[in-house]
Design a protein around this motif. Structure first.
Motif, PDB file in Angstrom:
ATOM      1  N   MET A  29       0.851  -1.178   0.000  1.00 49.50           N
ATOM      2  CA  MET A  29       0.000   0.000   0.000  1.00 49.50           C
ATOM      3  C   MET A  29       0.896   1.240   0.000  1.00 49.50           C
ATOM      4  N   PRO A  30       1.097   1.847  -1.135  1.00 47.69           N
ATOM      5  CA  PRO A  30       2.047   2.954  -1.224  1.00 47.69           C
ATOM      6  C   PRO A  30       1.557   4.242  -0.561  1.00 47.69           C
ATOM      7  N   GLN A  31       0.269   4.374  -0.311  1.00 48.33           N
ATOM      8  CA  GLN A  31      -0.212   5.602   0.307  1.00 48.33           C
ATOM      9  C   GLN A  31       0.225   5.723   1.771  1.00 48.33           C
ATOM     10  N   LEU A  32       0.720   4.671   2.354  1.00 48.89           N
ATOM     11  CA  LEU A  32       1.193   4.734   3.722  1.00 48.89           C
ATOM     12  C   LEU A  32       2.650   5.191   3.811  1.00 48.89           C
ATOM     13  N   ASN A  33       3.335   5.256   2.696  1.00 46.90           N
ATOM     14  CA  ASN A  33       4.718   5.723   2.688  1.00 46.90           C
ATOM     15  C   ASN A  33       4.703   7.250   2.653  1.00 46.90           C
ATOM     16  N   PRO A  34       5.153   7.944   3.715  1.00 46.22           N
ATOM     17  CA  PRO A  34       5.039   9.402   3.762  1.00 46.22           C
ATOM     18  C   PRO A  34       6.086  10.146   2.941  1.00 46.22           C
ATOM     19  N   ALA A  35       7.096   9.454   2.445  1.00 49.80           N
ATOM     20  CA  ALA A  35       8.197  10.153   1.767  1.00 49.80           C
ATOM     21  C   ALA A  35       7.737  10.919   0.527  1.00 49.80           C
ATOM     22  N   PRO A  36       7.055  10.345  -0.442  1.00 50.07           N
ATOM     23  CA  PRO A  36       6.692  11.147  -1.623  1.00 50.07           C
ATOM     24  C   PRO A  36       5.625  12.190  -1.304  1.00 50.07           C
ATOM     25  N   TRP A  37       4.713  11.884  -0.411  1.00 52.49           N
ATOM     26  CA  TRP A  37       3.630  12.816  -0.122  1.00 52.49           C
ATOM     27  C   TRP A  37       4.115  14.015   0.682  1.00 52.49           C
ATOM     28  N   PHE A  38       5.098  13.794   1.523  1.00 51.07           N
ATOM     29  CA  PHE A  38       5.651  14.920   2.260  1.00 51.07           C
ATOM     30  C   PHE A  38       6.378  15.877   1.324  1.00 51.07           C
ATOM     31  N   MET A  39       7.108  15.359   0.358  1.00 48.60           N
ATOM     32  CA  MET A  39       7.807  16.228  -0.592  1.00 48.60           C
ATOM     33  C   MET A  39       6.811  16.965  -1.488  1.00 48.60           C
ATOM     34  N   ILE A  40       5.733  16.324  -1.868  1.00 49.33           N
ATOM     35  CA  ILE A  40       4.696  17.000  -2.653  1.00 49.33           C
ATOM     36  C   ILE A  40       4.083  18.122  -1.833  1.00 49.33           C
ATOM     37  N   LEU A  41       3.786  17.873  -0.576  1.00 50.57           N
ATOM     38  CA  LEU A  41       3.242  18.897   0.307  1.00 50.57           C
ATOM     39  C   LEU A  41       4.245  20.029   0.495  1.00 50.57           C
ATOM     40  N   PHE A  42       5.496  19.694   0.717  1.00 53.37           N
ATOM     41  CA  PHE A  42       6.529  20.708   0.927  1.00 53.37           C
ATOM     42  C   PHE A  42       6.710  21.597  -0.300  1.00 53.37           C
ATOM     43  N   PHE A  43       6.815  21.006  -1.472  1.00 55.19           N
ATOM     44  CA  PHE A  43       7.025  21.801  -2.678  1.00 55.19           C
ATOM     45  C   PHE A  43       5.788  22.595  -3.073  1.00 55.19           C
ATOM     46  N   SER A  44       4.611  22.078  -2.794  1.00 59.15           N
ATOM     47  CA  SER A  44       3.405  22.859  -3.095  1.00 59.15           C
ATOM     48  C   SER A  44       3.328  24.080  -2.188  1.00 59.15           C
ATOM     49  N   TRP A  45       3.674  23.937  -0.903  1.00 55.65           N
ATOM     50  CA  TRP A  45       3.697  25.105  -0.016  1.00 55.65           C
ATOM     51  C   TRP A  45       4.826  26.056  -0.376  1.00 55.65           C
ATOM     52  N   LEU A  46       5.918  25.527  -0.848  1.00 55.74           N
ATOM     53  CA  LEU A  46       7.010  26.381  -1.300  1.00 55.74           C
ATOM     54  C   LEU A  46       6.554  27.243  -2.477  1.00 55.74           C
ATOM     55  N   VAL A  47       5.802  26.663  -3.386  1.00 54.94           N
ATOM     56  CA  VAL A  47       5.259  27.433  -4.508  1.00 54.94           C
ATOM     57  C   VAL A  47       4.259  28.450  -4.004  1.00 54.94           C
ATOM     58  N   PHE A  48       3.385  28.049  -3.111  1.00 58.96           N
ATOM     59  CA  PHE A  48       2.368  28.978  -2.603  1.00 58.96           C
ATOM     60  C   PHE A  48       2.997  30.165  -1.879  1.00 58.96           C
ATOM     61  N   LEU A  49       4.073  29.935  -1.145  1.00 58.98           N
ATOM     62  CA  LEU A  49       4.646  30.998  -0.329  1.00 58.98           C
ATOM     63  C   LEU A  49       5.699  31.834  -1.034  1.00 58.98           C
ATOM     64  N   THR A  50       6.239  31.371  -2.148  1.00 60.62           N
ATOM     65  CA  THR A  50       7.294  32.134  -2.813  1.00 60.62           C
ATOM     66  C   THR A  50       6.889  32.679  -4.174  1.00 60.62           C
TER      67      THR A  50
END
Length: 55
Positions: free
Chosen positions: A1-22
């Motif tokens: 179940m790949p949705q339980l692996n937080p590594a790709p989803w955390f980077m997607i969340l981080f980069f989306s907030w980086l775009v929103f804030l910069t």
């Protein structure tokens, strides 16, 4: 179940907030609003006293 692996989803969340804030705020703040308030003078207007009799 790949949705339980937080590594790709955390980077997607981080980069989306980086775009929103910069990227997005400077684009929004670059717009010139047509009805900016004008500067007022520092003079105080003289008020007239109330001359009605209360007695």
């Amino acid at each position: 179940m790949p949705q339980l692996n937080p590594a790709p989803w955390f980077m997607i969340l981080f980069f989306s907030w980086l775009v929103f804030l910069t990227v997005i705020p400077p684009k929004i703040l670059a717009h010139k609003f047509p009805n900016e308030p004008s500067l007022t003078t520092a003079e105080k207007t003289k008020t007239k006293s109330w001359t009605w009799p209360w007695y």
